[in-house]
Scaffold this active site. Structure first.
Site, mmCIF file in Angstrom:
data_model
loop_
_atom_site.group_PDB
_atom_site.id
_atom_site.type_symbol
_atom_site.label_atom_id
_atom_site.label_comp_id
_atom_site.label_asym_id
_atom_site.label_seq_id
_atom_site.Cartn_x
_atom_site.Cartn_y
_atom_site.Cartn_z
ATOM 1 N N GLY A 158 -7.349 2.245 12.360
ATOM 2 C CA GLY A 158 -7.848 1.965 13.699
ATOM 3 C C GLY A 158 -6.802 1.305 14.580
ATOM 4 O O GLY A 158 -6.546 1.721 15.710
ATOM 5 N N LYS A 159 -6.172 0.274 14.030
ATOM 6 C CA LYS A 159 -5.170 -0.435 14.830
ATOM 7 C C LYS A 159 -3.952 0.442 15.059
ATOM 8 O O LYS A 159 -3.329 0.406 16.123
ATOM 9 C CB LYS A 159 -4.769 -1.726 14.127
ATOM 10 C CG LYS A 159 -5.903 -2.740 14.029
ATOM 11 C CD LYS A 159 -5.394 -4.105 13.603
ATOM 12 C CE LYS A 159 -6.488 -5.131 13.513
ATOM 13 N NZ LYS A 159 -7.382 -4.934 12.351
ATOM 14 N N ASP A 210 0.954 1.572 3.926
ATOM 15 C CA ASP A 210 -0.160 0.947 3.234
ATOM 16 C C ASP A 210 0.095 1.080 1.753
ATOM 17 O O ASP A 210 0.574 2.118 1.304
ATOM 18 C CB ASP A 210 -1.489 1.599 3.605
ATOM 19 C CG ASP A 210 -2.642 0.733 3.143
ATOM 20 O OD1 ASP A 210 -3.051 -0.161 3.913
ATOM 21 O OD2 ASP A 210 -3.119 0.924 2.006
ATOM 22 N N ARG A 240 -5.666 5.534 0.539
ATOM 23 C CA ARG A 240 -5.974 5.076 1.889
ATOM 24 C C ARG A 240 -4.972 5.627 2.890
ATOM 25 O O ARG A 240 -5.318 5.869 4.055
ATOM 26 C CB ARG A 240 -5.988 3.543 1.924
ATOM 27 C CG ARG A 240 -7.263 2.980 1.337
ATOM 28 C CD ARG A 240 -7.063 1.611 0.730
ATOM 29 N NE ARG A 240 -6.546 0.662 1.698
ATOM 30 C CZ ARG A 240 -7.314 -0.020 2.547
ATOM 31 N NH1 ARG A 240 -8.606 0.140 2.537
ATOM 32 N NH2 ARG A 240 -6.765 -0.873 3.392
ATOM 33 N N ASP A 273 4.928 -0.822 -1.486
ATOM 34 C CA ASP A 273 4.364 -2.153 -1.611
ATOM 35 C C ASP A 273 4.889 -3.005 -0.458
ATOM 36 O O ASP A 273 6.089 -3.239 -0.336
ATOM 37 C CB ASP A 273 4.789 -2.741 -2.967
ATOM 38 C CG ASP A 273 4.330 -4.161 -3.147
ATOM 39 O OD1 ASP A 273 4.688 -4.780 -4.168
ATOM 40 O OD2 ASP A 273 3.581 -4.666 -2.284
ATOM 41 N N GLY A 274 4.014 -3.438 0.385
ATOM 42 C CA GLY A 274 4.428 -4.140 1.592
ATOM 43 C C GLY A 274 5.188 -5.423 1.344
ATOM 44 O O GLY A 274 6.022 -5.831 2.143
ATOM 45 N N CYS A 331 -9.762 -10.270 8.835
ATOM 46 C CA CYS A 331 -11.143 -10.170 9.303
ATOM 47 C C CYS A 331 -12.043 -11.086 8.495
ATOM 48 O O CYS A 331 -13.144 -10.707 8.088
ATOM 49 C CB CYS A 331 -11.639 -8.731 9.243
ATOM 50 S SG CYS A 331 -11.275 -7.930 7.710
#
Lengths: 392, 338
Positions: free
Chosen positions: A194-195, A212, A217, A245-246, A318
């Site tokens: 979404g972002k 990601d 995903r 891997d972030g 969130c």
């Protein structure tokens, strides 16, 4: 003789009767081996009741009520599709909350306005003195207290969908990121997209890196992008989609990006209260949940390292939980200074609360960052965001 | 003529006196017969009066303004009753009205109460007197003694139009399924007489909701006059409190970690007091909540009506973000009852 034998047998039988033995002599044969089986949503509610009632105080009952009720969506308009969506939705009563934001008049200009001189105040200038936002993002919401639902988006003649339904508060991190023309942007935990989609709507990004950690995903994210963005804008010159891997990004590409969006995985409070599937409060995921703050810290540090000096990093979650929000940012600022010698400045997001206070409820008195809290009349959020600027 | 007027006046006085003190049926019967004699004699004299003739050709001997006035009604009341009776289309209603009125007077109601009953419940015009007596005696057998009985009939005259079988069904349901004692059932009928006309399924659902979900026992239900309120009102106020964390369903041992507000303070207060003192919320929140909850329950009912289960989208995520890129409908359907 037989009679005696009988009575002794009878007496022995009588001794075994549970109701005749006093409770202190009874032997409990079976003890509970496991905790009572409660669904993860119940566990989540108990956990939140314990933590947030002290954190939010009098606000918690309203927040709890809002999170347990149906959420409110906003429609992110797709600038790449051409159909009469905007007019249709406006006819139903929707309002673009971004263009309808409060414009503040600074006090110095107020004095001048008494004179009959023509002072043309462009609203973008006024905002620019306080906080500049990413351009071209439009999102429609129904007015306060209106619980009408959006209908699913329909494809136009190029089979692109007209709008994307998401939590309107999730757009605030994208707006606060302040993407300007020609920037290179990294979206570290992008899925489900979404972002990312909102960032693409700005049409100001030179190069967008989308990452990601999960392959499945990332596939979903690709599908979203293909449904909304024309193919010519999804080439390798414009964006790159990866599943690394972030946390390792600091080693891969450091000092590169103008803007970094770090939308970390968190306990997703609203989802945890409503859905039992994929719920992070289920017993099997307790370890994962406990390690979340550490993971979030590592991701933020990687994002800081990936940004170039003078670049800006936006951290968002969130959840309402302090130890996934403020604590993580504070730790990251400290560790970046100690280990990498990177000095960070916190960018004040209070103008954001003034601009959008007519649409969202913000938590009062947060000493670091800003947080949208759910309220039944404006059932968006929870969203926490904090903006950091890299000085060195 | 003069004697007739005098006799009428005497009768009127007698009837009025009789209704003030406790009425003896036999005495009244005598007065009634005498008034009928008077009516027939006056009617012959006034038959030329077109206005008083009923349009449907019912024998005039039993009906006239005079007869109502003689029973104790004022002239305006008598006229109104007469007109509404004329509007009732059934041919034999004329025969029933006087015995019905008699029965109501025998019950102990004064003329204005009787008139109010008739206004509230025009079906009384067409009720047979025998049925009326049966129903009244059934109410007496249930334990509604004098005083309570009059109050119930005066406030809710419809109870006399409900068939005996239905009232007995409701009473049996309350005793056997809901395990109320006989005294409690009498109290329920006395305080909430509309319960006899309620759908039994709805009644059962309401009882089970309050008993299991709210953990309230029978005695308190009766004391707080639970059955006066509709299911939606009870559910709305309770769910509002529950979701705010102010009401907890007791566990199997009947314990809660917080003190639940009692049923009286939830139901028997007006909305403003409820919001200010019990829920501590704003009217705006409650208004939005009512709309959301009504929609939720409507959809739940529809879902239960459907035979096949809903198919959820395949979810291959490990973690679902706040962003939800599923279509709106399934996103909205992701709800669990709390």
């Amino acid at each position: 003789m037989a009679l005696l034998w009988d009575t002794s047998l009878l007496l022995r039988k009588v001794k075994d009767l549970r109701c005749l033995t006093p409770r202190r002599h009874r032997v409990k044969e079976k003890w509970a081996a496991t905790r009572p089986k409660l669904p993860p949503t119940r566990l989540a509610v108990h956990h939140f009741d314990a933590t947030y009632s002290t954190q939010l105080g009098q606000l918690w009952p309203s927040v709890r009520l809002a999170m347990l009720s149906e959420r409110k969506y906003g429609a992110l308009l797709n600038n790449f599709s051409h159909n009469a969506v905007l007019a249709e939705l406006k006819a139903q009563g929707c309002v673009d909350f971004i263009s309808e934001r409060e414009r503040e008049v600074p006090s110095c200009l107020e004095e001048k306005s008494e004179e009959p001189s023509d002072v043309s105040m462009k609203s973008s200038d006024v905002d620019g003195e306080q906080l500049s936002l990413s351009p071209n993002i439009k999102c429609l919401v129904f007015p306060r207290g209106d619980v009408t639902r959006f209908k699913p988006a329909r494809p136009d003649k190029n089979s692109l969908l007209g709008y994307y339904l998401m939590d309107a508060a999730s757009l605030l991190p994208c707006l606060a990121l302040d993407v300007q023309e020609g920037h290179s942007v990294l979206d570290l935990c992008a899925a489900p997209g979404g972002k990312t989609l909102a960032l693409l709507q700005t049409q100001a990004i030179r190069f967008l890196c989308i990452n990601d950690s999960s392959v499945s995903r990332t596939l979903r994210l690709r599908k979203v992008l293909h449904s909304y963005v024309p193919k010519q804008l999804l080439t390798n010159e414009n964006l790159r989609i990866t599943s690394f891997d972030g946390t390792k990004w600091g080693e891969i590409e450091s000092n590169t990006f103008d803007r970094v969006l770090v939308d970390v995985p968190c306990t997703t409070d609203r989802h945890s209260l409503m859905e039992d599937d994929n719920n992070i409060f289920s017993k099997s995921r307790t370890g994962e949940r406990r390690r979340l703050p550490q993971l979030q810290l590592e991701l933020l540090l990687a994002g800081i390292q990936a940004a170039c000096p003078g670049g800006e990093i936006l951290y968002s979650t969130c959840t309402l939980s302090q130890n996934q929000n403020l604590s993580v940012v504070e730790q990251a600022i400290y560790q970046a200074r100690e280990k990498d010698g990177i000095h960070l400045q916190v960018v004040d997001l209070r103008p954001l609360t003034r601009m959008f206070g007519n649409t969202f409820h913000f938590a009062p008195d947060l000493h670091l960052g800003e947080m949208v809290i759910p309220h039944l009349a404006a059932n968006f959020g929870p969203i926490y965001m904090c903006k950091l600027k890299r000085l060195t | 003529m003069g004697t007739r007027v005098a006799v009428n006046q005497v009768l009127r006085l007698a009837v009025r006196n009789a209704t003030i003190s406790t009425l003896c049926p036999r005495q009244f019967g005598r007065y009634y017969r005498q008034s009928r004699w008077c009516c027939s004699s006056t009617n012959q004299a006034t038959q030329h009066n077109q206005d008083l003739n009923p349009p449907s050709g019912i024998p005039v001997t039993e009906l006239s303004l005079r007869s109502f006035i003689d029973m104790g009604f004022t002239e305006s009341q008598a006229e109104q009753i007469y007109e509404s009776l004329a509007n009732v289309r059934r041919g034999d209603s004329a025969k029933h009205i006087l015995p019905t009125l008699t029965a109501l007077f025998v019950l102990g109601l004064n003329p204005s109460s009787v008139k109010k009953c008739l206004e509230k419940c025009p079906e009384l015009y067409t009720t047979k007197e025998a049925q009326l007596q049966q129903r009244i005696s059934n109410l007496r057998k249930m334990g509604l003694v004098e005083g309570s009985l009059q109050r119930v009939v005066a406030h809710y005259p419809r109870i006399l139009t409900v068939p005996l079988k239905r009232v007995k069904n409701v009473v049996m349901f309350l005793k056997e399924k809901c395990l109320f004692t006989s005294q409690q059932v009498t109290d329920i009928i006395r305080d909430c007489p509309a319960v006899v006309l309620e759908n039994l399924d709805q009644l059962e659902y309401k009882f089970q909701y309050v008993y299991f979900r709210m953990g309230v026992k029978q005695a308190e239900m009766v004391k707080c006059r639970l059955f006066r309120y509709s299911l939606d009102e009870v559910r709305c106020r309770h769910t509002f409190l529950e979701r705010r964390g102010l009401y907890e369903t007791p566990d199997k041992k009947g314990q809660t970690t917080i003190i639940n507000p009692n049923l009286d303070s939830i139901l028997n207060v007006d909305q403003d007091t409820f919001l200010a003192h019990v829920a501590q919320a704003s009217a705006e929140e409650y208004d939005v909540f009512k709309r959301l909850a009504a929609r939720e329950w409507q959809e739940e009912e529809l879902q239960q009506g459907r035979t096949e289960p809903d198919s959820d989208d395949e979810d291959d995520d490990e973690d679902v973000d706040d962003d939800d890129d599923r279509e709106a409908k399934s996103g909205y359907e992701k709800r669990r009852k709390k």
